[in-house]
Scaffold this motif. Structure first.
Motif, PDB file in Angstrom:
ATOM      1  N   ALA A 150      59.099  38.237   6.414  1.00 54.13           N
ATOM      2  CA  ALA A 150      58.234  39.279   6.973  1.00 54.13           C
ATOM      3  C   ALA A 150      56.912  39.381   6.229  1.00 54.13           C
ATOM      4  O   ALA A 150      55.986  40.025   6.718  1.00 54.13           O
ATOM      5  N   ARG A 151      56.795  38.747   5.085  1.00 54.25           N
ATOM      6  CA  ARG A 151      55.542  38.779   4.318  1.00 54.25           C
ATOM      7  C   ARG A 151      54.668  37.565   4.602  1.00 54.25           C
ATOM      8  O   ARG A 151      53.597  37.421   4.002  1.00 54.25           O
ATOM      9  N   ALA A 152      55.093  36.701   5.505  1.00 55.59           N
ATOM     10  CA  ALA A 152      54.278  35.532   5.849  1.00 55.59           C
ATOM     11  C   ALA A 152      52.943  36.006   6.417  1.00 55.59           C
ATOM     12  O   ALA A 152      52.880  37.004   7.135  1.00 55.59           O
ATOM     13  N   THR A 153      51.887  35.287   6.085  1.00 51.34           N
ATOM     14  CA  THR A 153      50.567  35.644   6.609  1.00 51.34           C
ATOM     15  C   THR A 153      50.454  35.168   8.057  1.00 51.34           C
ATOM     16  O   THR A 153      51.195  34.287   8.505  1.00 51.34           O
ATOM     17  N   TYR A 154      49.497  35.755   8.766  1.00 53.03           N
ATOM     18  CA  TYR A 154      49.245  35.299  10.133  1.00 53.03           C
ATOM     19  C   TYR A 154      48.855  33.823  10.136  1.00 53.03           C
ATOM     20  O   TYR A 154      49.243  33.079  11.041  1.00 53.03           O
ATOM     21  N   ALA A 155      48.129  33.389   9.115  1.00 51.70           N
ATOM     22  CA  ALA A 155      47.743  31.977   9.021  1.00 51.70           C
ATOM     23  C   ALA A 155      48.971  31.083   8.851  1.00 51.70           C
ATOM     24  O   ALA A 155      49.070  30.014   9.468  1.00 51.70           O
ATOM     25  N   ASP A 156      49.923  31.516   8.009  1.00 55.49           N
ATOM     26  CA  ASP A 156      51.155  30.737   7.808  1.00 55.49           C
ATOM     27  C   ASP A 156      51.928  30.616   9.116  1.00 55.49           C
ATOM     28  O   ASP A 156      52.408  29.535   9.476  1.00 55.49           O
ATOM     29  N   ILE A 157      52.061  31.739   9.807  1.00 61.15           N
ATOM     30  CA  ILE A 157      52.805  31.733  11.072  1.00 61.15           C
ATOM     31  C   ILE A 157      52.061  30.905  12.110  1.00 61.15           C
ATOM     32  O   ILE A 157      52.669  30.137  12.859  1.00 61.15           O
ATOM     33  N   ALA A 158      50.737  31.030  12.142  1.00 62.85           N
ATOM     34  CA  ALA A 158      49.922  30.275  13.103  1.00 62.85           C
ATOM     35  C   ALA A 158      50.141  28.776  12.924  1.00 62.85           C
ATOM     36  O   ALA A 158      50.298  28.041  13.915  1.00 62.85           O
ATOM     37  N   ALA A 159      50.145  28.312  11.680  1.00 62.11           N
ATOM     38  CA  ALA A 159      50.362  26.891  11.416  1.00 62.11           C
ATOM     39  C   ALA A 159      51.748  26.456  11.889  1.00 62.11           C
ATOM     40  O   ALA A 159      51.919  25.350  12.411  1.00 62.11           O
ATOM     41  N   ARG A 160      52.691  27.325  11.747  1.00 62.76           N
ATOM     42  CA  ARG A 160      54.070  27.007  12.143  1.00 62.76           C
ATOM     43  C   ARG A 160      54.240  26.946  13.655  1.00 62.76           C
ATOM     44  O   ARG A 160      54.972  26.100  14.161  1.00 62.76           O
ATOM     45  N   VAL A 161      53.569  27.848  14.383  1.00 65.33           N
ATOM     46  CA  VAL A 161      53.801  27.944  15.834  1.00 65.33           C
ATOM     47  C   VAL A 161      52.699  27.303  16.675  1.00 65.33           C
ATOM     48  O   VAL A 161      52.798  27.275  17.893  1.00 65.33           O
ATOM     49  N   GLY A 162      51.648  26.800  16.021  1.00 69.34           N
ATOM     50  CA  GLY A 162      50.602  26.092  16.753  1.00 69.34           C
ATOM     51  C   GLY A 162      49.612  26.989  17.474  1.00 69.34           C
ATOM     52  O   GLY A 162      49.125  26.628  18.552  1.00 69.34           O
ATOM     53  N   LEU A 163      49.308  28.140  16.897  1.00 67.30           N
ATOM     54  CA  LEU A 163      48.307  29.056  17.450  1.00 67.30           C
ATOM     55  C   LEU A 163      47.291  29.388  16.364  1.00 67.30           C
ATOM     56  O   LEU A 163      47.497  29.077  15.200  1.00 67.30           O
TER      57      LEU A 163
END
Length: 147
Positions: free
Chosen positions: A17-30
């Motif tokens: 839950a502490r992942a940054t939006y950038a980290d999640i974006a890289a993971r999901v391709g957005l």
């Protein structure tokens, strides 16, 4: 209705839950801004309801985990067990179930003596019979939902 990207974002947040939006974006391709907007919509829509710290119970001195099946002594009594348990901090989860019991409680206590005392208070306060199972180990708990 959630699309595949929303589900990927939810999975990423459930894992960290502490992942940054950038980290999640890289993971999901957005892009990070797209992830941020989707997370806000997931929160507003009630899909994401809270963010919590997951704490090791033993580090808090809670060495005993037990599952307690609860059945009212009087079948005519009101079905208000969750309200009756509100001030028992040892009760971590309260699940309404079908079957022999009405509820299953997951509790954490310091010791078996503390568990025994909790069961006594539970029986007195809620007017219920109980059947208790002590957990020996927890191979996994709180797993993310897989779609």
């Amino acid at each position: 209705m959630l699309d595949e990207r929303d589900l990927e974002i939810v999975t990423a947040l459930r894992e960290d839950a502490r992942a940054t939006y950038a980290d999640i974006a890289a993971r999901v391709g957005l892009s990070a801004s797209s992830v941020h907007e989707r997370v806000r919509k997931l929160e507003a829509g009630g899909v994401i309801t809270a963010y919590r710290a997951v704490v090791d119970p033993e580090s808090l001195g809670l060495f005993v985990t037990a599952l307690i099946a609860v059945t009212p002594l009087d079948p005519q009594q009101p079905d208000d067990l969750p309200e009756r348990l509100a001030d028992l901090p040892e009760v971590e989860d309260c699940l309404s179930v079908a079957g022999e019991a009405n509820y299953i409680l997951k509790v954490r206590t310091r010791s078996t003596n503390h568990l025994e005392e909790l069961i006594r208070r539970l029986r007195e306060k809620a007017g219920v019979s109980t059947r208790t199972t002590i957990v020996l180990s927890i191979p996994f708990e709180g797993r993310p939902v897989i779609q």
